[in-house]
Design a protein around this motif. Sequence first.
Motif, PDB file in Angstrom:
ATOM      1  N   SER A 195      27.905   1.469 -13.218  1.00 56.23           N
ATOM      2  CA  SER A 195      28.134   0.035 -13.882  1.00 56.23           C
ATOM      3  C   SER A 195      27.136  -0.619 -14.096  1.00 56.23           C
ATOM      4  CB  SER A 195      28.901  -0.738 -12.607  1.00 56.23           C
ATOM      5  OG  SER A 195      29.959   0.042 -12.348  1.00 56.23           O
ATOM      6  N   GLY A 196      25.862  -0.690 -13.291  1.00 58.28           N
ATOM      7  CA  GLY A 196      24.746  -1.759 -13.358  1.00 58.28           C
ATOM      8  C   GLY A 196      24.004  -1.512 -14.538  1.00 58.28           C
ATOM      9  N   GLY A 206      33.801  -3.640 -13.779  1.00 55.57           N
ATOM     10  CA  GLY A 206      32.592  -4.079 -13.278  1.00 55.57           C
ATOM     11  C   GLY A 206      31.952  -5.349 -13.996  1.00 55.57           C
ATOM     12  N   GLY A 207      32.524  -6.062 -14.967  1.00 52.32           N
ATOM     13  CA  GLY A 207      32.193  -7.301 -15.407  1.00 52.32           C
ATOM     14  C   GLY A 207      32.407  -8.470 -14.089  1.00 52.32           C
ATOM     15  N   ALA A 208      31.346  -9.240 -14.312  1.00 53.78           N
ATOM     16  CA  ALA A 208      31.235 -10.375 -13.507  1.00 53.78           C
ATOM     17  C   ALA A 208      32.058 -11.617 -13.709  1.00 53.78           C
ATOM     18  CB  ALA A 208      29.819 -10.926 -13.141  1.00 53.78           C
ATOM     19  N   GLU A 209      32.792 -12.323 -12.947  1.00 53.03           N
ATOM     20  CA  GLU A 209      33.179 -13.707 -13.424  1.00 53.03           C
ATOM     21  C   GLU A 209      32.407 -14.621 -14.096  1.00 53.03           C
ATOM     22  OE1 GLU A 209      36.346 -14.634 -13.647  1.00 53.03           O
ATOM     23  OE2 GLU A 209      37.246 -13.001 -12.539  1.00 53.03           O
ATOM     24  N   VAL A 210      32.667 -15.362 -14.950  1.00 52.27           N
ATOM     25  CA  VAL A 210      31.646 -16.307 -15.238  1.00 52.27           C
ATOM     26  C   VAL A 210      30.516 -15.911 -16.321  1.00 52.27           C
ATOM     27  CG1 VAL A 210      30.202 -18.762 -14.802  1.00 52.27           C
ATOM     28  CG2 VAL A 210      32.212 -17.907 -13.319  1.00 52.27           C
ATOM     29  N   ARG A 211      30.318 -14.465 -16.458  1.00 51.11           N
ATOM     30  CA  ARG A 211      29.232 -13.938 -17.439  1.00 51.11           C
ATOM     31  C   ARG A 211      29.458 -14.619 -18.701  1.00 51.11           C
ATOM     32  NH1 ARG A 211      25.908 -14.217 -20.292  1.00 51.11           N
ATOM     33  NH2 ARG A 211      24.493 -12.733 -20.837  1.00 51.11           N
ATOM     34  N   PRO A 370      13.910 -26.478 -23.364  1.00 49.32           N
ATOM     35  CA  PRO A 370      13.557 -25.371 -24.036  1.00 49.32           C
ATOM     36  C   PRO A 370      14.647 -24.303 -23.733  1.00 49.32           C
ATOM     37  CG  PRO A 370      11.788 -25.680 -22.304  1.00 49.32           C
ATOM     38  CD  PRO A 370      12.731 -26.760 -22.239  1.00 49.32           C
ATOM     39  N   GLY A 371      14.865 -23.219 -24.611  1.00 51.42           N
ATOM     40  CA  GLY A 371      15.797 -22.464 -24.287  1.00 51.42           C
ATOM     41  C   GLY A 371      15.477 -21.441 -23.052  1.00 51.42           C
ATOM     42  N   LYS A 372      14.029 -21.262 -22.923  1.00 49.79           N
ATOM     43  CA  LYS A 372      13.702 -20.357 -21.746  1.00 49.79           C
ATOM     44  C   LYS A 372      14.230 -20.801 -20.487  1.00 49.79           C
ATOM     45  CE  LYS A 372       9.226 -19.325 -23.401  1.00 49.79           C
ATOM     46  NZ  LYS A 372       8.985 -20.257 -24.292  1.00 49.79           N
ATOM     47  N   ALA A 373      14.602 -22.067 -20.342  1.00 48.09           N
ATOM     48  CA  ALA A 373      14.957 -22.783 -19.168  1.00 48.09           C
ATOM     49  C   ALA A 373      16.336 -22.948 -19.199  1.00 48.09           C
ATOM     50  CB  ALA A 373      14.317 -24.255 -18.780  1.00 48.09           C
ATOM     51  N   ALA A 374      16.776 -23.697 -20.257  1.00 47.54           N
ATOM     52  CA  ALA A 374      18.270 -24.209 -20.619  1.00 47.54           C
ATOM     53  C   ALA A 374      19.356 -22.963 -20.852  1.00 47.54           C
ATOM     54  CB  ALA A 374      18.238 -25.253 -21.719  1.00 47.54           C
ATOM     55  N   ASN A 375      18.787 -21.853 -21.359  1.00 49.21           N
ATOM     56  CA  ASN A 375      19.765 -20.904 -21.819  1.00 49.21           C
ATOM     57  C   ASN A 375      19.557 -19.827 -20.855  1.00 49.21           C
ATOM     58  OD1 ASN A 375      18.126 -18.975 -22.630  1.00 49.21           O
ATOM     59  ND2 ASN A 375      18.416 -19.684 -24.842  1.00 49.21           N
ATOM     60  N   SER A 376      19.025 -19.966 -19.496  1.00 50.59           N
ATOM     61  CA  SER A 376      18.809 -18.788 -18.482  1.00 50.59           C
ATOM     62  C   SER A 376      20.042 -18.599 -17.780  1.00 50.59           C
ATOM     63  CB  SER A 376      17.460 -19.137 -17.816  1.00 50.59           C
ATOM     64  OG  SER A 376      17.783 -20.398 -16.907  1.00 50.59           O
ATOM     65  N   GLY A 377      20.931 -19.436 -17.770  1.00 51.52           N
ATOM     66  CA  GLY A 377      22.109 -19.283 -17.242  1.00 51.52           C
ATOM     67  C   GLY A 377      22.779 -17.752 -17.196  1.00 51.52           C
ATOM     68  N   GLY A 378      22.812 -17.441 -18.668  1.00 51.72           N
ATOM     69  CA  GLY A 378      23.487 -16.021 -18.945  1.00 51.72           C
ATOM     70  C   GLY A 378      22.565 -14.962 -18.220  1.00 51.72           C
ATOM     71  N   VAL A 379      21.405 -14.659 -18.317  1.00 49.60           N
ATOM     72  CA  VAL A 379      20.895 -13.649 -17.613  1.00 49.60           C
ATOM     73  C   VAL A 379      20.698 -13.641 -16.224  1.00 49.60           C
ATOM     74  CG1 VAL A 379      18.299 -14.511 -17.753  1.00 49.60           C
ATOM     75  CG2 VAL A 379      18.893 -12.009 -18.215  1.00 49.60           C
ATOM     76  N   ALA A 380      20.743 -14.974 -15.756  1.00 49.54           N
ATOM     77  CA  ALA A 380      21.052 -15.062 -14.378  1.00 49.54           C
ATOM     78  C   ALA A 380      22.249 -14.504 -13.765  1.00 49.54           C
ATOM     79  CB  ALA A 380      20.748 -16.772 -13.981  1.00 49.54           C
ATOM     80  N   THR A 381      23.334 -14.787 -14.496  1.00 55.11           N
ATOM     81  CA  THR A 381      24.492 -14.347 -14.124  1.00 55.11           C
ATOM     82  C   THR A 381      24.640 -12.848 -14.417  1.00 55.11           C
ATOM     83  OG1 THR A 381      25.434 -16.779 -14.684  1.00 55.11           O
ATOM     84  CG2 THR A 381      26.892 -14.823 -14.115  1.00 55.11           C
ATOM     85  N   SER A 382      23.972 -12.199 -15.425  1.00 52.45           N
ATOM     86  CA  SER A 382      23.885 -11.037 -15.602  1.00 52.45           C
ATOM     87  C   SER A 382      23.232 -10.301 -14.286  1.00 52.45           C
ATOM     88  CB  SER A 382      23.024 -10.702 -16.868  1.00 52.45           C
ATOM     89  OG  SER A 382      23.546 -10.497 -17.852  1.00 52.45           O
ATOM     90  N   ALA A 383      22.196 -10.930 -13.636  1.00 53.38           N
ATOM     91  CA  ALA A 383      21.421 -10.396 -12.555  1.00 53.38           C
ATOM     92  C   ALA A 383      22.407 -10.291 -11.300  1.00 53.38           C
ATOM     93  CB  ALA A 383      20.394 -11.190 -12.201  1.00 53.38           C
ATOM     94  N   LEU A 384      23.497 -11.533 -11.344  1.00 49.52           N
ATOM     95  CA  LEU A 384      24.435 -11.505 -10.485  1.00 49.52           C
ATOM     96  C   LEU A 384      25.476 -10.319 -10.498  1.00 49.52           C
ATOM     97  CD1 LEU A 384      25.268 -15.498 -10.306  1.00 49.52           C
ATOM     98  CD2 LEU A 384      23.521 -14.024  -8.788  1.00 49.52           C
ATOM     99  N   GLU A 385      25.730 -10.192 -11.791  1.00 50.39           N
ATOM    100  CA  GLU A 385      26.743  -8.897 -12.114  1.00 50.39           C
ATOM    101  C   GLU A 385      25.939  -7.564 -11.546  1.00 50.39           C
ATOM    102  OE1 GLU A 385      28.602  -8.778 -16.243  1.00 50.39           O
ATOM    103  OE2 GLU A 385      28.468  -6.687 -16.305  1.00 50.39           O
ATOM    104  N   GLN A 388      26.637  -7.433  -7.863  1.00 52.42           N
ATOM    105  CA  GLN A 388      27.925  -7.099  -7.524  1.00 52.42           C
ATOM    106  C   GLN A 388      28.138  -5.579  -7.603  1.00 52.42           C
ATOM    107  OE1 GLN A 388      30.742 -10.368  -8.853  1.00 52.42           O
ATOM    108  NE2 GLN A 388      28.738 -11.189  -9.328  1.00 52.42           N
ATOM    109  N   ASN A 389      27.576  -5.049  -8.901  1.00 53.60           N
ATOM    110  CA  ASN A 389      27.903  -3.689  -8.997  1.00 53.60           C
ATOM    111  C   ASN A 389      27.241  -2.739  -8.040  1.00 53.60           C
ATOM    112  OD1 ASN A 389      27.276  -4.191 -12.788  1.00 53.60           O
ATOM    113  ND2 ASN A 389      29.234  -4.411 -11.330  1.00 53.60           N
ATOM    114  N   ALA A 390      26.091  -3.228  -7.706  1.00 54.29           N
ATOM    115  CA  ALA A 390      25.314  -2.496  -6.565  1.00 54.29           C
ATOM    116  C   ALA A 390      25.946  -2.568  -5.060  1.00 54.29           C
ATOM    117  CB  ALA A 390      23.691  -2.978  -6.492  1.00 54.29           C
ATOM    118  N   ALA A 391      26.465  -3.456  -5.095  1.00 60.63           N
ATOM    119  CA  ALA A 391      27.279  -3.706  -3.701  1.00 60.63           C
ATOM    120  C   ALA A 391      28.681  -3.307  -3.849  1.00 60.63           C
ATOM    121  CB  ALA A 391      27.090  -5.244  -3.319  1.00 60.63           C
ATOM    122  N   ARG A 392      29.228  -2.991  -5.016  1.00 59.93           N
ATOM    123  CA  ARG A 392      30.744  -2.647  -5.218  1.00 59.93           C
ATOM    124  C   ARG A 392      31.468  -3.714  -4.648  1.00 59.93           C
ATOM    125  NH1 ARG A 392      32.051   2.227  -6.751  1.00 59.93           N
ATOM    126  NH2 ARG A 392      30.718   3.726  -7.244  1.00 59.93           N
TER     127      ARG A 392
END
Length: 450
Positions: A195-196, A206-211, A370-385, A388-392
């Motif tokens: 999944s990961g 395997g997708g995360a909510e809010v991604r 700047p995008g580096k900070a302002a749009n980082s929520g996407g990749v941060a939530t990907s890391a949360l995904e 979740q995948n690693a922990a099932r």
Amino acid sequence: MTHAAAKAHIEAVAETARTRSHNEPEFLQAMDEVLDTLVPALVEHPEFIEAGILERLIEPERQIIFRVPWLDDQNRVQVNRGFRVQFNSALGPFKGGLRFHSSVNLSVIKFLGFEQIFKNALTRQRIGGGKGGSDFDPHGKSDAEVMRFCQSFMTELYRHIDDQTDVPAGDIGVGAREIGYLFGQYRRLTGRHESGVLTGKGKVWGGAEVRTEATGYGAVFFAQEMLNRTGEDIDGRRAVVSGSGNVAIYAIEKITQLGGVPVTASDSSGYVVDEQGIDIGLLKQVKEVERARISEYAARKPNARFVANGSVWDVPAELAFPCATQNELTVQGARALLDSGVRIVAEGANMPTTPEAVVMLQQSGVLFAPGKAANSGGVATSALEMSQNAARDRWDFEQSETRLRAIMRDVHDSTYEASERFGRPGDYVLGANTAGFVTVAEAMLDQGVI
Ligand code: NDP
């Protein structure tokens, strides 16, 4: 270390890159934008210079370019070019999206991968920076053609990725449909349901909510943090948003939920203005379900108008969210925004504002995210995904949005603190670059010359 010596070092490194990568304008633009802000960080950390951090940072660890042959619906052979640039893995597995767009080339992928290093560091999620994609354009292609293309693309890419090495996600032209086809082919080739290995997956597998919502929501949360710091709010304010893809749609949704009035959306054919506020249900129907042009929104909504040739930044507003693509907000657009009294510009897209326009906005007292900070929520939530995948495990929507909001607050605060520490309080460009850089540089220093 003096200011002048740090500046001279940066100039020498940039000169090498300009020679070596002379035909990569987007990458050089992204590199200059970062390097120009690093003088105070190097003055404080001369050990980074001794360890050759900058020289290593601007050179990807690995870049892969490959042929992607596929058959169209008429059984003709088509050939595209595929890319994966694995830029820096000091903090964790390479992480960054795949872009399918006719404008993709090595320069574009390197600029995106370079930005991703610092963005990912800012999220504190232990992920390195990478990016990939193809000059394949999904517009106008049938589902079957997109599937065959994705299968061919993954038939090469699968050798270079896994959940501990490199974890791609979506970007322009790569949404849930493409991630599904890519994952299916990875699973077939490896015989593993890993999944990961990709994020942005369908929720039942395997997708995360809010991604899906995370990048757009995150950009608005970041803007809200900036405004709150100065005692202001989004509530009741008009917003212009460019784009009508994943980032734009969910930025518009969150602005509305917070009481703002987003009055525009756009695509490469033009923009729509809806003075009542964009109807999010209709926008999703037109763009997500039907994959139609944005003019269709105006055709179905009384009083909304479509403008084919023109700039979305000419529409007056206090909040501006460029959420389409790089270099879409130029000096001309910035001037129009300033004339209409814009208070904040928050980049949902990557590098949408040209360097000259950034300077103009900042010097005029606009809050610039700047995008580096302002749009980082996407990749941060990907890391949360990935977690979740690693922990099932699987978190619900509310829990996931709460985490996203907390991460955006943290990204905002560390960015602002770095801007203060390095001498220009409120300069979020300097803050994001230096906070991200120092984190990655410390990890590289600890891990030796590799
Ligand atoms: P989508 O493909 O979903 O949407 C892109 C939107 O931008 C479309 O409306 C598209 O219009 C428009 N667009 C793209 N290229 C151009 C162009 N050259 N001129 C005018 N309009 C253009 O992509 P995303 O929403 O995912 O990505 C948008 C931006 O956000 C990109 O810069 C991306 O790198 C960045 N980003 C995305 C993240 C994500 O999680 N998706 C995470 C962080 C950053 P058209 O359909 O006509 O091409």
